[in-house]
Motif scaffolding. Structure first.
Motif, PDB file in Angstrom:
ATOM      1  N   GLY A 388     -11.317  -9.677 -11.645  1.00  0.00           N
ATOM      2  CA  GLY A 388     -10.962  -8.294 -11.934  1.00  0.00           C
ATOM      3  C   GLY A 388     -10.939  -7.420 -10.701  1.00  0.00           C
ATOM      4  O   GLY A 388      -9.988  -6.646 -10.485  1.00  0.00           O
ATOM      5  N   SER A 389     -11.972  -7.499  -9.866  1.00  0.00           N
ATOM      6  CA  SER A 389     -12.006  -6.676  -8.653  1.00  0.00           C
ATOM      7  C   SER A 389     -10.964  -7.134  -7.640  1.00  0.00           C
ATOM      8  O   SER A 389     -10.392  -6.311  -6.909  1.00  0.00           O
ATOM      9  CB  SER A 389     -13.404  -6.706  -8.029  1.00  0.00           C
ATOM     10  N   ARG A 390     -10.671  -8.425  -7.601  1.00  0.00           N
ATOM     11  CA  ARG A 390      -9.614  -8.911  -6.697  1.00  0.00           C
ATOM     12  C   ARG A 390      -8.259  -8.331  -7.100  1.00  0.00           C
ATOM     13  O   ARG A 390      -7.478  -7.891  -6.246  1.00  0.00           O
ATOM     14  CB  ARG A 390      -9.573 -10.435  -6.718  1.00  0.00           C
ATOM     15  N   GLU A 391      -8.006  -8.324  -8.399  1.00  0.00           N
ATOM     16  CA  GLU A 391      -6.764  -7.750  -8.900  1.00  0.00           C
ATOM     17  C   GLU A 391      -6.712  -6.247  -8.621  1.00  0.00           C
ATOM     18  O   GLU A 391      -5.671  -5.717  -8.232  1.00  0.00           O
ATOM     19  CB  GLU A 391      -6.650  -8.009 -10.404  1.00  0.00           C
ATOM     20  N   PHE A 392      -7.837  -5.574  -8.799  1.00  0.00           N
ATOM     21  CA  PHE A 392      -7.902  -4.145  -8.525  1.00  0.00           C
ATOM     22  C   PHE A 392      -7.579  -3.856  -7.057  1.00  0.00           C
ATOM     23  O   PHE A 392      -6.799  -2.959  -6.737  1.00  0.00           O
ATOM     24  CB  PHE A 392      -9.290  -3.622  -8.876  1.00  0.00           C
ATOM     25  N   CYS A 393      -8.193  -4.631  -6.154  1.00  0.00           N
ATOM     26  CA  CYS A 393      -7.977  -4.409  -4.723  1.00  0.00           C
ATOM     27  C   CYS A 393      -6.560  -4.766  -4.278  1.00  0.00           C
ATOM     28  O   CYS A 393      -6.063  -4.224  -3.287  1.00  0.00           O
ATOM     29  CB  CYS A 393      -9.005  -5.201  -3.911  1.00  0.00           C
ATOM     30  N   ALA A 394      -5.922  -5.661  -5.008  1.00  0.00           N
ATOM     31  CA  ALA A 394      -4.527  -6.007  -4.691  1.00  0.00           C
ATOM     32  C   ALA A 394      -3.554  -4.951  -5.196  1.00  0.00           C
ATOM     33  O   ALA A 394      -2.411  -4.895  -4.737  1.00  0.00           O
ATOM     34  CB  ALA A 394      -4.182  -7.362  -5.298  1.00  0.00           C
ATOM     35  N   ASN A 395      -4.005  -4.123  -6.134  1.00  0.00           N
ATOM     36  CA  ASN A 395      -3.142  -3.097  -6.725  1.00  0.00           C
ATOM     37  C   ASN A 395      -3.939  -1.810  -6.893  1.00  0.00           C
ATOM     38  O   ASN A 395      -4.144  -1.317  -8.005  1.00  0.00           O
ATOM     39  CB  ASN A 395      -2.592  -3.562  -8.075  1.00  0.00           C
ATOM     40  N   LEU A 396      -4.377  -1.259  -5.769  1.00  0.00           N
ATOM     41  CA  LEU A 396      -5.235  -0.080  -5.792  1.00  0.00           C
ATOM     42  C   LEU A 396      -4.493   1.141  -6.342  1.00  0.00           C
ATOM     43  O   LEU A 396      -3.289   1.290  -6.124  1.00  0.00           O
ATOM     44  CB  LEU A 396      -5.733   0.231  -4.382  1.00  0.00           C
ATOM     45  N   PRO A 397      -5.213   2.011  -7.035  1.00  0.00           N
ATOM     46  CA  PRO A 397      -4.577   3.231  -7.532  1.00  0.00           C
ATOM     47  C   PRO A 397      -4.381   4.296  -6.456  1.00  0.00           C
ATOM     48  O   PRO A 397      -3.699   5.294  -6.681  1.00  0.00           O
ATOM     49  CB  PRO A 397      -5.555   3.727  -8.604  1.00  0.00           C
ATOM     50  N   VAL A 398      -5.007   4.095  -5.294  1.00  0.00           N
ATOM     51  CA  VAL A 398      -4.865   5.005  -4.150  1.00  0.00           C
ATOM     52  C   VAL A 398      -4.683   4.160  -2.895  1.00  0.00           C
ATOM     53  O   VAL A 398      -4.922   2.952  -2.897  1.00  0.00           O
ATOM     54  CB  VAL A 398      -6.106   5.923  -4.005  1.00  0.00           C
ATOM     55  N   ASP A 399      -4.288   4.803  -1.815  1.00  0.00           N
ATOM     56  CA  ASP A 399      -4.110   4.091  -0.541  1.00  0.00           C
ATOM     57  C   ASP A 399      -5.475   3.604  -0.042  1.00  0.00           C
ATOM     58  O   ASP A 399      -6.448   4.367  -0.020  1.00  0.00           O
ATOM     59  CB  ASP A 399      -3.478   5.046   0.481  1.00  0.00           C
ATOM     60  N   ALA A 400      -5.540   2.345   0.371  1.00  0.00           N
ATOM     61  CA  ALA A 400      -6.815   1.753   0.809  1.00  0.00           C
ATOM     62  C   ALA A 400      -7.436   2.539   1.954  1.00  0.00           C
ATOM     63  O   ALA A 400      -8.670   2.644   2.044  1.00  0.00           O
ATOM     64  CB  ALA A 400      -6.594   0.300   1.219  1.00  0.00           C
ATOM     65  N   LYS A 401      -6.605   3.108   2.823  1.00  0.00           N
ATOM     66  CA  LYS A 401      -7.163   3.826   3.976  1.00  0.00           C
ATOM     67  C   LYS A 401      -7.872   5.118   3.566  1.00  0.00           C
ATOM     68  O   LYS A 401      -8.633   5.689   4.355  1.00  0.00           O
ATOM     69  CB  LYS A 401      -6.077   4.123   4.998  1.00  0.00           C
ATOM     70  N   ASN A 402      -7.640   5.537   2.333  1.00  0.00           N
ATOM     71  CA  ASN A 402      -8.309   6.747   1.841  1.00  0.00           C
ATOM     72  C   ASN A 402      -9.608   6.452   1.078  1.00  0.00           C
ATOM     73  O   ASN A 402     -10.243   7.375   0.575  1.00  0.00           O
ATOM     74  CB  ASN A 402      -7.365   7.543   0.944  1.00  0.00           C
ATOM     75  N   ILE A 403      -9.979   5.182   0.981  1.00  0.00           N
ATOM     76  CA  ILE A 403     -11.247   4.830   0.337  1.00  0.00           C
ATOM     77  C   ILE A 403     -12.345   4.781   1.399  1.00  0.00           C
ATOM     78  O   ILE A 403     -12.294   3.973   2.330  1.00  0.00           O
ATOM     79  CB  ILE A 403     -11.150   3.496  -0.419  1.00  0.00           C
ATOM     80  N   VAL A 404     -13.317   5.640   1.257  1.00  0.00           N
ATOM     81  CA  VAL A 404     -14.374   5.815   2.252  1.00  0.00           C
ATOM     82  C   VAL A 404     -15.408   4.697   2.158  1.00  0.00           C
ATOM     83  O   VAL A 404     -15.884   4.173   3.171  1.00  0.00           O
ATOM     84  CB  VAL A 404     -15.036   7.197   2.043  1.00  0.00           C
ATOM     85  N   CYS A 405     -15.770   4.340   0.933  1.00  0.00           N
ATOM     86  CA  CYS A 405     -16.820   3.332   0.735  1.00  0.00           C
ATOM     87  C   CYS A 405     -16.786   2.861  -0.710  1.00  0.00           C
ATOM     88  O   CYS A 405     -16.328   3.586  -1.608  1.00  0.00           O
ATOM     89  CB  CYS A 405     -18.193   3.934   1.057  1.00  0.00           C
ATOM     90  N   MET A 406     -17.264   1.637  -0.936  1.00  0.00           N
ATOM     91  CA  MET A 406     -17.443   1.126  -2.300  1.00  0.00           C
ATOM     92  C   MET A 406     -18.919   0.820  -2.510  1.00  0.00           C
ATOM     93  O   MET A 406     -19.555   0.150  -1.676  1.00  0.00           O
ATOM     94  CB  MET A 406     -16.621  -0.153  -2.497  1.00  0.00           C
TER      95      MET A 406
END
Length: 535
Positions: A388-406
């Motif tokens: 599930g998380s792999r699929e989420f990261c492959a199709n993020l709802p926002v640009d990855a560069k805008n994610i500060v931390c998980m």
């Protein structure tokens, strides 16, 4: 918190501290809320939340209902994702924009190859509905027609001095049995389920007795009243228990279907629920006349794309510039389902504790949103290999560069009450300072944070790769993992049917939720953001 508390609670909370320091939300995090939500998420009614399953869909409905209640927003692309990837279920769930579906290939019921009918004097008198009345059993396919025989539990056990077929002739017949074994205080092993209860043992016994097919009635878990309106579940997989050798399905199984209690009642011409309870009480085999009743059935599965649902909600930030950046708080909501003996893996610690904490933190942050936006993500299929998380990261709802931390929560409810473990600081050293600040920001109840002692370093590295934060780490997003403690072997109920609500330390779960709230608050309000992780 509950919505009934309303404005009065909000007013009281405002008196407890300044909204600017996060104390408003921190004061709202309550053990009673976490307990209430954990009871629902880890209920046997959720049937172990296997990916996918009807029980998991019920859990998803509950979680996303709370997302809406808290005032969280769907992802900007949610409607497009549902329309493009929702598959056959899109029309049923198209208004629930918190669902973020994807598909993977699994063996699933083949509607064209599944059928069940009751015949009386060779005339079809009733036909049954796939999904409501019956489901195929994977690798137990075939087409069968034969006289119906009631076979109790399909058990022949010298040890228990129990023989469901004494004085009966299963040969050439379709045998209807209840799953499991009689639920008797003394017979068999009481509330502990014996090997005789395994569906594979039952089907082998029927095959050896010459039966041509089997109808296995699904029962609610021991001592639990399950909603009769629940759809009948198809078992995509079967739970395997930590420390117990798995009783595998025979390569060539007798053709079989799972059927509902209502379906069994119609086939037998008597109340199947009352019959099962009578067998439980007496713990003695019982014959039942089914003269002139026959059944025909087809059982088939085939490989096809099967829908799975991640759950995603967003709390918009308050700072015009920083609101376009995001902190992700995640916790997988799946578990491992039901075992061949009918035992339910409730998954209270793994990971009802994490999801309950995520919901409490989401509600707390919604009272007083931080500067950055926060994504709340509850993943499915973690137990199947972080799918599930792999699929989420492959199709993020926002640009990855805008994610500060998980920040990930997985199993936070067992172990010393005032301690927790956080993995990932070796890859993200700057986050150690964030955690130290979080511990001091407001009283949490956590006095010690473990990062993995030297002798546990190997295990902590391996464990870091075993939950959903790792998929974020792989794409260059700083990620940390809140976990109950090392070594994992200290938790004797991990991946067993014993992982129930009673085993979760609610005080520890609440304290950890408060510490995580503080951590999110800092990450979502600081001007600076953590650098990319080390390899």
């Amino acid at each position: 918190m509950t919505s009934a508390a309303g404005c009065g609670l909000l007013f009281w909370l405002c008196l407890q501290g300044s909204p600017g320091d996060g104390s408003l939300g921190l004061a709202s995090i309550e053990k009673s809320d976490i307990a209430e939500r954990l009871e629902i998420i880890a209920s046997p009614n959720m049937e172990g939340r296997d990916s996918p399953s009807e029980g998991q869909a019920r859990a998803a409905s509950y979680i996303t209902g709370l997302f809406a209640e808290f005032g969280l927003k769907p992802a900007a692309d949610a409607r497009a994702v549902l329309a493009a990837r929702g598959g056959e279920r899109a029309s049923k769930a198209d208004e629930n924009l918190f669902l973020r579906p994807f598909s993977r290939e699994l063996s699933a019921p083949d509607p064209a190859g599944c059928h069940l009918a009751l015949l009386e004097k060779d005339e079809i008198t009733a036909e049954f509905e796939l999904g409501r009345d019956f489901q195929p059993i994977h690798r137990a396919g075939g087409s069968v027609r034969g006289e119906l025989l009631f076979g109790g539990f399909g058990i022949q056990s010298k040890r228990a001095k129990y023989d469901d077929f004494k004085g009966q002739r299963p040969a050439g017949r379709v045998v209807l049995i209840f799953e499991g074994e009689p639920r008797h205080k003394r017979k068999f092993d009481g509330t502990e389920v014996t090997r005789a209860a395994s569906i594979w043992t039952q089907l082998e016994t029927l095959k050896a007795a010459g039966a041509v097919g089997a109808l296995v009635v699904q029962r609610s878990p021991f001592g639990v009243e399950v909603d009769p309106q629940n759809a009948l579940d198809f078992r995509y997989t079967w739970a395997a228990w930590q420390g117990e050798q798995l009783r595998r399905q025979p390569a060539r199984s007798l053709p079989a279907l799972h059927i509902s209690m209502d379906c069994a009642s119609e086939l037998l011409g008597t109340d199947a629920r009352k019959l099962a309870l009578k067998l439980d009480k007496r713990a003695k085999p019982q014959k039942l006349k089914t003269r002139d009743r026959s059944v025909s059935f087809d059982s088939a599965t085939r490989r096809m794309p099967v829908r799975h649902d991640n759950l995603v909600a967003i709390l918009p930030g308050t700072d015009e510039a920083l609101a376009r950046q995001f902190v992700v708080l995640g916790a997988h909501y799946d578990h491992v389902g039901v075992g061949p003996r009918g035992r339910v893996a409730c998954g209270a610690d793994d990971n009802g504790s994490g999801v309950s904490a995520l919901l409490e933190i989401a509600e707390a942050l919604a009272l007083n949103p931080p500067r950055r936006s926060v994504i709340f993500a509850s993943f499915c299929a973690e137990e199947d290999g972080l799918i599930g998380s792999r699929e989420f990261c492959a199709n993020l709802p926002v640009d990855a560069k805008n994610i500060v931390c998980m920040v990930n929560l997985d199993q936070i409810g067992v172990g010393p009450t005032k301690q927790t473990s956080v993995l990932g600081t070796a890859h993200n050293p700057q986050l150690s300072a964030v955690l130290a600040r979080a511990k001091q920001l407001g009283k949490t109840g956590i006095t010690k944070i473990h990062h993995g002692r030297r002798k546990e370093l190997g295990q902590s590295i391996k464990l870091f790769e075993r939950s959903d934060h790792f998929e974020f780490h792989r794409i260059g997003i700083p990620a940390i993992f809140f976990f109950e403690g090392l070594p994992l072997s200290n938790n004797k109920d991990y991946h067993t049917w014993r992982d129930t609500v009673e085993g979760v330390d609610l005080a520890k779960t609440t304290s950890t939720a408060k510490l995580v709230y503080n951590t999110i608050w800092i990450l979502a309000n600081d001007d600076a953001r953590p650098p990319k992780p080390r390899d």
